[in-house]
Design a protein around this motif. Structure first.
Motif, PDB file in Angstrom:
ATOM      1  N   ALA A 538      13.035  24.885  27.214  1.00 41.47           N
ATOM      2  CA  ALA A 538      13.435  24.785  28.615  1.00 41.47           C
ATOM      3  C   ALA A 538      14.867  24.265  28.727  1.00 41.47           C
ATOM      4  CB  ALA A 538      12.477  23.866  29.364  1.00 41.47           C
ATOM      5  N   ARG A 539      15.555  24.656  29.816  1.00 38.29           N
ATOM      6  CA  ARG A 539      16.950  24.260  30.017  1.00 38.29           C
ATOM      7  C   ARG A 539      17.140  23.664  31.414  1.00 38.29           C
ATOM      8  NH1 ARG A 539      19.710  29.134  30.346  1.00 38.29           N
ATOM      9  NH2 ARG A 539      17.706  30.147  30.696  1.00 38.29           N
ATOM     10  N   ARG A 608      25.196  22.581  24.619  1.00 36.10           N
ATOM     11  CA  ARG A 608      25.203  22.459  23.156  1.00 36.10           C
ATOM     12  C   ARG A 608      25.197  23.832  22.482  1.00 36.10           C
ATOM     13  NH1 ARG A 608      19.731  21.316  19.908  1.00 36.10           N
ATOM     14  NH2 ARG A 608      20.281  22.779  18.274  1.00 36.10           N
ATOM     15  N   ARG A 609      24.360  24.744  22.973  1.00 33.06           N
ATOM     16  CA  ARG A 609      24.277  26.077  22.354  1.00 33.06           C
ATOM     17  C   ARG A 609      25.579  26.853  22.520  1.00 33.06           C
ATOM     18  NH1 ARG A 609      18.055  27.638  24.135  1.00 33.06           N
ATOM     19  NH2 ARG A 609      17.045  26.743  22.284  1.00 33.06           N
ATOM     20  N   SER A 684      18.627  34.211  30.240  1.00 40.58           N
ATOM     21  CA  SER A 684      17.634  34.031  29.170  1.00 40.58           C
ATOM     22  C   SER A 684      17.885  32.773  28.343  1.00 40.58           C
ATOM     23  CB  SER A 684      17.639  35.244  28.241  1.00 40.58           C
ATOM     24  OG  SER A 684      18.873  35.316  27.527  1.00 40.58           O
ATOM     25  N   GLY A 685      19.162  32.340  28.275  1.00 40.88           N
ATOM     26  CA  GLY A 685      19.489  31.194  27.431  1.00 40.88           C
ATOM     27  C   GLY A 685      19.527  31.528  25.957  1.00 40.88           C
ATOM     28  N   GLN A 690      26.778  36.672  21.976  1.00 45.04           N
ATOM     29  CA  GLN A 690      27.078  37.944  22.640  1.00 45.04           C
ATOM     30  C   GLN A 690      27.861  37.707  23.935  1.00 45.04           C
ATOM     31  OE1 GLN A 690      23.650  40.112  24.044  1.00 45.04           O
ATOM     32  NE2 GLN A 690      24.760  42.038  24.214  1.00 45.04           N
ATOM     33  N   ALA A 691      27.501  36.649  24.672  1.00 41.90           N
ATOM     34  CA  ALA A 691      28.195  36.378  25.936  1.00 41.90           C
ATOM     35  C   ALA A 691      29.674  36.078  25.700  1.00 41.90           C
ATOM     36  CB  ALA A 691      27.520  35.210  26.653  1.00 41.90           C
ATOM     37  N   PHE A 692      29.975  35.266  24.687  1.00 35.66           N
ATOM     38  CA  PHE A 692      31.375  34.942  24.420  1.00 35.66           C
ATOM     39  C   PHE A 692      32.127  36.151  23.856  1.00 35.66           C
ATOM     40  CE2 PHE A 692      30.003  30.435  24.580  1.00 35.66           C
ATOM     41  CZ  PHE A 692      30.956  29.991  25.478  1.00 35.66           C
TER      42      PHE A 692
END
Length: 748
Positions: A538-539, A608-609, A684-685, A690-692
């Motif tokens: 969870a985030r 952190r991720r 999705s977290g 891929q996002a960067f």
């Protein structure tokens, strides 16, 4: 010629916890005072300490101060000269005041214009004449957790001297000769037996030990090597590390004779072995035993009594089980250890008998039955009792388990643990051994046959107190209670932070009496490491957590108002940055990830991720290209008011239909192609890599856009369309990071 400077400040016993910090301060403050006094040094400033002395030495200090030149400015040139160019009365008066001839005046350029000035050269004094100023600065400059008045004063114009403990002697040598210096006593203290402290060439040996003559007598020295050797002859080990080594060696020997080894809680990093070297000047170890019947007490009670209250080292067998034995460190050379052992055993036995009585008495009353007593224990005068806090924790823990961390099956256990978490504050054991709060609650809950998820959540709910990834508790120790523990731990820290900020108790640079920094660090440690600690992904964002905790105070006398909320978010943002930087993440990257959005929208785990993958892209040409241009993107986007952007996005034509230039159409196409990919990752977290990668790919298109397109055109519709494009891009990238923070020099 350089000479050695040696200073020893002899004091009454200083608390052991002060000495590590004071030792570093000694070197830092002495170095600063030497610089301020214009004395050059050609060697490091070294410092040592024992409970009765603070020592600093510089091997080579210059024999004379550096010369000093001051430029004293006077009247402006426009007022200092007549129309004919001659000196005006203002200039002549300035020269007379500074005792120079008018011809010695010169013109200097200042930020306010050209002024007359005179240069005053001051020849440096001999070092022996300047060193008293260094000593005064050192005595004034040392900071103690608590300072005391002891009726002493300095002749430096500031009067009374406060110090951590009364000073009893001063060793003050330069080149082997005494530097004259006095600490005088105030009129209140003056008596036949109360003397001024005057510097000398004398140190003092161990208070009780001597090979001949009187213990603690004065010892004359000339150099540091002589000083260290004479102290050793008089039973004082100056180097802390040598004292620690001696203690560790003797502990191992005596524990082996008892058929065991020293308990890890006492011998590990930050344990008792890190403290006792600062309690003694001549360490020795003696063994002792206690009755085996006390082994029926919980191990935590035994070790806390021995380690925290008596400074004894528990002994365990090869399987890690406590033996009815301990080791004590003494400050004397032991001729008859059995006498010291007997006294130590008597003191420990008395404490253990008390603990045994508390243990038996406390278990006659359940934790639930103690909740009513919590009404009499105040949490905070504006926030009520611990009973009220327990009620808040019960509700908040259940909500966190269900809605924040996604473990609804543990909500009942979390609620029970939250309700009972503070009940042990009403027990006799915790009143006597305050270090065991929380721990004893968990032990008593276990004795009541509460489920593992409940008693472990109570046992560990004060943890974590450190920010390192391996800081306790570990996943293996939490076991099946991990999710319930996380809910209660988060709830307790959140309730304290939100409540105390609502009550106006905000930490400052020098004050944090409620330990709110520690609470914030523990909170972020749980949230940042949630998957490793609980196997949950969870985030929760800080906004949803703070809102939930603040809801419990909303109808009370102390709600969290907007000023309090703003201050809380600023404090939490600073603490989250600290936690992430302590994990080794680059400061600029941390700033970029946290600056992109308000803290309320940030998930610590998500941050952190992102930081784990961001360094893979920050060095690529495309990312640097985008980062350099992104500050310009943000600045331009600010030109479009929020309401206009929202209205245009909701009701206006698409950007593709409004923009016609090839460069801007290419950027729109990039936004339409890459935006949904980034949005899916954020939703999705997963796979921030891929996002960067998608964000970095905007670089060439943005660079081309700024090369070919002028945004602020006169046509209002076209200008708004281009501002919409910049705003859309800025909003998308900022959901990942404010990447303009990553490049030190950015284009405006």
């Amino acid at each position: 010629m350089d000479r050695e400077l040696l200073i020893e400040i002899g004091v009454e016993e200083v608390p052991a916890s002060w000495l590590p910090g004071l030792t570093k301060q000694l070197a830092d403050v002495t170095a600063a005072q030497l610089r301020e006094t214009r004395l050059d040094i050609d060697a490091p400033v070294e410092s040592w300490s024992t409970p009765r002395r603070l020592t600093v030495r510089v091997a080579r200090v210059a024999e004379r101060q550096n010369d000093k030149e001051d430029v004293v400015t006077g009247p402006p040139v426009s007022a200092a000269r007549t129309a004919a160019g001659e000196l005006a009365p203002a200039a002549i008066g300035f020269a007379k005041k500074n005792e120079v001839e008018p011809t010695d005046l010169e013109e200097v350029e200042t930020p306010k214009g050209r002024y007359l000035a005179v240069r005053k050269r001051q020849r440096g004094r001999a070092t022996v004449d300047a060193l008293p100023d260094v000593m005064s600065g050192l005595l004034r400059g040392l900071a103690f957790p608590k300072s005391m008045r002891w009726d002493a004063a300095l002749d430096d114009g500031r009067g009374e001297l406060r110090f951590g403990r009364p000073i009893r002697w001063l060793l003050f040598l330069y080149g082997g000769r005494v530097v004259p210096y006095d600490i005088r006593r105030t009129e209140v203290a003056q008596a036949p037996l109360v003397q001024e402290i005057r510097s000398g060439a004398m140190t003092y040996g161990h208070r009780f030990l001597t090979t001949s003559g009187r213990a603690g007598r004065a010892v004359k020295v000339k150099t540091f090597d002589d000083y260290r050797a004479r102290l050793l002859e008089h039973f004082v080990v100056l180097e802390r590390e040598e004292r620690r080594t001696r203690i560790a060696r003797e502990l191992d020997v005596h524990a082996g004779r008892l058929g065991g080894r020293v308990h890890r809680a006492a011998s590990g990093q930050g344990g008792l072995l890190s403290e006792v070297p600062d309690l003694v000047e001549w360490p020795a170890v003696v063994p002792g035993i206690f009755a085996a019947e006390f082994l029926s007490l919980p191990e935590e009670v035994l070790t806390t009594t021995m380690i925290h209250h008596q400074h004894y080292f528990p002994v365990v067998d090869d399987h890690g089980k406590l033996k009815p034995a301990f080791l004590a460190v003494t400050n004397v050379e032991v001729e008859r250890p059995e006498l010291i052992s007997r006294n130590a055993e008597r003191v420990l036995t008395a404490r253990l008998r008390d603990a045994q009585f508390f243990w038996n008495a406390d278990r006659k009353v359940t934790l639930d039955a103690r909740l009513e007593r919590l009404d009499t224990i105040l949490f905070h005068k504006k926030l009520g009792s611990y009973r009220q806090k327990a009620e808040r924790l019960e509700a908040l823990s259940a909500w966190i388990a269900t809605d924040a961390i996604g473990a609804p099956d543990t909500a009942a256990s979390a609620a029970t643990a939250g309700r009972l978490a503070k009940a042990d504050l009403a027990t006799d054991m915790v009143r006597e051994l305050t270090e065991l709060q929380g721990t004893m609650g968990g032990i008593y809950a276990r004795e009541e046959k509460q489920p593992e998820a409940v008693w472990k959540a109570i046992y560990y709910h004060y943890l974590p107190t450190a920010v390192e990834a391996d800081a306790p508790p570990t996943r293996s120790r939490l076991g099946a209670a991990a999710a319930a523990w996380a809910a209660v731990s988060i709830a307790d820290k959140l309730d304290t932070l939100v409540g105390l900020f609502a009550a106006g108790e905000r930490p400052t640079g020098s004050r944090d009496p409620f330990g709110l920094r520690r609470q914030a660090h523990g909170l972020f440690k749980v949230l940042v490491d949630l998957p490793e600690l609980t196997e949950l992904s969870a985030r929760p964002t800080m906004g949803m957590l703070v809102d939930a905790a603040a809801g419990a105070f909303a109808s009370g006398p102390t709600p969290l108002d907007e000023a309090g909320r703003t201050a809380l978010y600023a404090f939490l943002a600073e603490r989250l940055a600290y936690v992430l930087e302590q994990r080794g993440f680059d400061v600029r990257n941390v700033r970029a990830v946290l600056a992109g959005r308000p803290l309320a929208a940030i998930s610590p785990l998500e941050a952190r991720r992102m930081l784990e993958v961001l360094p893979e892209y920050t060095g690529t040409p495309e990312f640097q290209q985008l980062a350099t241009a992104f500050k310009r993107v943000k600045n331009i986007a600010r030109e479009l008011p929020e309401a206009q952007f929202a209205d245009a996005e909701r009701q206006g034509p698409t950007l593709a239909s409004l923009l016609t230039e090839p460069a801007e159409k290419a950027l729109v196409a990039e936004l339409e192609r890459r935006g949904p990919v980034i949005e899916r990752v954020l939703e999705s977290g997963e796979n921030y890599r891929q996002a960067f990668a998608e964000a970095a790919a905007f670089g060439p298109a943005v660079d081309r856009f700024f090369t070919d397109v002028f945004v602020m055109v006169e046509d209002p519709a076209l200008r708004q369309a281009r501002l919409r494009l910049m705003t859309s891009l800025a909003r998308l990238i900022l959901r990942l990071a404010d990447i303009s923070e990553i490049v030190p020099q950015t284009e405006s």
